[in-house]
Design a protein around this motif. Structure first.
Motif, short mmCIF file in Angstrom:
data_model
loop_
_atom_site.label_atom_id
_atom_site.label_comp_id
_atom_site.label_asym_id
_atom_site.label_seq_id
_atom_site.Cartn_x
_atom_site.Cartn_y
_atom_site.Cartn_z
N ALA A 157 0.83 -1.21 0.00
CA ALA A 157 0.00 0.00 0.00
C ALA A 157 0.86 1.26 0.00
N ILE A 158 1.95 1.25 0.77
CA ILE A 158 2.80 2.44 0.86
C ILE A 158 3.56 2.68 -0.43
N LYS A 159 3.98 1.63 -1.10
CA LYS A 159 4.69 1.78 -2.37
C LYS A 159 3.86 2.52 -3.41
N ALA A 160 2.54 2.48 -3.26
CA ALA A 160 1.66 3.14 -4.21
C ALA A 160 1.40 4.61 -3.87
N GLN A 161 1.94 5.08 -2.72
CA GLN A 161 1.68 6.46 -2.31
C GLN A 161 2.50 7.44 -3.16
N PRO A 162 1.90 8.56 -3.56
CA PRO A 162 2.59 9.54 -4.40
C PRO A 162 3.88 10.04 -3.77
N GLY A 163 4.96 10.01 -4.54
CA GLY A 163 6.23 10.58 -4.08
C GLY A 163 7.04 9.72 -3.14
N PHE A 164 6.56 8.52 -2.83
CA PHE A 164 7.30 7.66 -1.90
C PHE A 164 8.61 7.19 -2.53
N ILE A 165 9.69 7.25 -1.74
CA ILE A 165 11.01 6.81 -2.20
C ILE A 165 11.48 5.58 -1.44
N ASN A 166 11.52 5.65 -0.12
CA ASN A 166 11.94 4.49 0.67
C ASN A 166 11.42 4.59 2.10
N LYS A 167 11.49 3.46 2.78
CA LYS A 167 11.08 3.40 4.18
C LYS A 167 11.98 2.45 4.93
N THR A 168 12.31 2.80 6.15
CA THR A 168 12.99 1.91 7.09
C THR A 168 12.00 1.62 8.21
N TRP A 169 11.62 0.37 8.34
CA TRP A 169 10.68 -0.03 9.38
C TRP A 169 11.31 0.07 10.76
N LEU A 170 10.48 0.33 11.77
CA LEU A 170 10.94 0.48 13.14
C LEU A 170 10.12 -0.39 14.08
N SER A 171 10.79 -1.07 14.98
CA SER A 171 10.15 -1.89 16.00
C SER A 171 10.72 -1.49 17.36
N GLY A 172 9.88 -0.94 18.22
CA GLY A 172 10.35 -0.37 19.47
C GLY A 172 10.98 -1.37 20.42
N VAL A 173 12.14 -1.01 20.96
CA VAL A 173 12.79 -1.82 22.00
C VAL A 173 12.02 -1.60 23.30
N GLY A 174 11.54 -2.67 23.89
CA GLY A 174 10.81 -2.56 25.15
C GLY A 174 9.31 -2.50 24.99
N ASN A 175 8.81 -1.63 24.08
CA ASN A 175 7.36 -1.49 23.95
C ASN A 175 6.79 -2.12 22.69
N LEU A 176 7.66 -2.56 21.75
CA LEU A 176 7.24 -3.23 20.53
C LEU A 176 6.25 -2.41 19.69
N SER A 177 6.42 -1.09 19.71
CA SER A 177 5.64 -0.24 18.82
C SER A 177 6.13 -0.48 17.39
N ALA A 178 5.32 -0.06 16.41
CA ALA A 178 5.70 -0.21 15.01
C ALA A 178 5.65 1.15 14.33
N LYS B 112 0.58 14.84 2.30
CA LYS B 112 -0.55 14.02 1.88
C LYS B 112 -0.51 12.67 2.58
N PHE B 113 0.68 12.12 2.75
CA PHE B 113 0.83 10.81 3.39
C PHE B 113 0.39 10.86 4.85
N VAL B 114 0.84 11.90 5.59
CA VAL B 114 0.55 11.97 7.03
C VAL B 114 -0.87 12.45 7.33
N THR B 115 -1.52 13.07 6.36
CA THR B 115 -2.90 13.53 6.59
C THR B 115 -3.94 12.63 5.95
N GLY B 116 -3.49 11.81 4.99
CA GLY B 116 -4.43 10.95 4.28
C GLY B 116 -4.24 9.48 4.57
N TYR B 117 -3.20 8.90 3.98
CA TYR B 117 -3.02 7.45 4.10
C TYR B 117 -2.77 6.99 5.54
N PHE B 118 -1.81 7.60 6.22
CA PHE B 118 -1.38 7.02 7.49
C PHE B 118 -2.46 7.05 8.58
#
Length: 272
Positions: free
Chosen positions: A89-110, A124-130
């Protein structure tokens, strides 16, 4: 609640490591504080698009003008996060170049740190898709947009992976920081004084400087060799700098190994 959301539940946080003393850097921080004070009073408005990245080098084949930081208020082992579906889904977002995934140490947030081709597409990404993605999980969320052009020179000096730097080893941990200061334009801040100090931190591989869109907050996205060194930086060292600057701050430590496969699928520059 979606099937994806049902996968994410009831994991406890682990306690933080004990802090250790660091060498006093009063003289350096005193000068840095003075510089920040000047920067905070001389300008009041951002200039997000004042530069151009038209001239690209071989190590920078794509034009990135904005970074985005996200974090979902969930607690789940990363192998339970439906990252394959989300990646598509993210690859289809306008202007997307790359992403580094994050997994929280201790709380396991994503979450993630993203590069976009423009501030407009990042917004647009932070107000629409996300927000819709967070709604699907039934959780609260955090997003930030940063001016990637303003911090280019400072980041290049810190071996930033986002600007083509290569490493001899794969990161074991990431650290995100944000300091509640208003520094616009970013170049008025004391990054030239801070970089030599940061380069001395044990296990540091890379830093991408961050400058908040509209807010002028100062932060960074760091790659470390191990979680131990990342935690030492975030818990022990970083607070000594922000205390001298008399500023509140935000830090997060993430397990880079847990998200390696998902990040590679998203063209993360840390695994190139």
């Amino acid at each position: 609640m979606t099937d994806d959301a049902k996968l994410l539940a009831d994991l406890t946080k682990s306690p933080p490591a004990s802090a250790r003393d660091f060498t006093d850097r009063r003289s350096f921080l005193k000068n840095a504080t003075a510089t920040l004070a000047v920067a905070g009073t001389t300008l009041v408005a951002p200039s997000i698009l004042r530069h151009s990245l038209a001239a690209q080098t071989e190590s920078e084949p794509m034009s990135q003008n904005a970074f985005v930081y996200t974090e979902l208020q969930i607690s789940a082992p990363f192998d339970q996060v439906p990252w394959q579906r989300i990646n598509n889904a993210i690859k289809a977002q306008p202007g997307f170049i790359n992403k580094t995934w994050l997994s929280g140490v201790g709380n396991l947030s994503a979450g993630g740190i993203y590069a976009f081709d423009s501030v407009v597409n990042a917004q647009k990404f932070v107000t629409g898709y996300f927000p819709e993605e967070a709604r699907g999980f039934g959780v609260a969320q955090t997003t930030r947009v940063f001016d990637a052009v303003a911090t280019r020179e400072a980041s290049l000096d810190m071996n930033s992976a986002h600007y083509g730097a290569k490493f001899d080893q794969i990161p074991g941990a990431f650290v995100y920081t944000e300091v509640q200061l208003h520094v616009l334009p970013f170049d008025n801040g004391p990054w030239r004084d801070f970089n030599p100090i940061l380069k001395q931190q044990p296990g540091l591989l890379s830093k991408t400087w961050l400058s908040g869109l509209h807010t002028g907050t100062v932060g960074g996205f760091y790659a470390f060799d191990t979680i131990e060194n990342a935690k030492r930086f975030a818990i022990d060292y970083f607070p000594t700098e922000t205390k001298a600057l008399n500023a509140a701050f935000y830090t997060r430590v993430f397990d880079a190994d847990a998200t390696k496969t998902a990040s590679i699928d998203m063209a993360s520059p840390f695994y190139a």
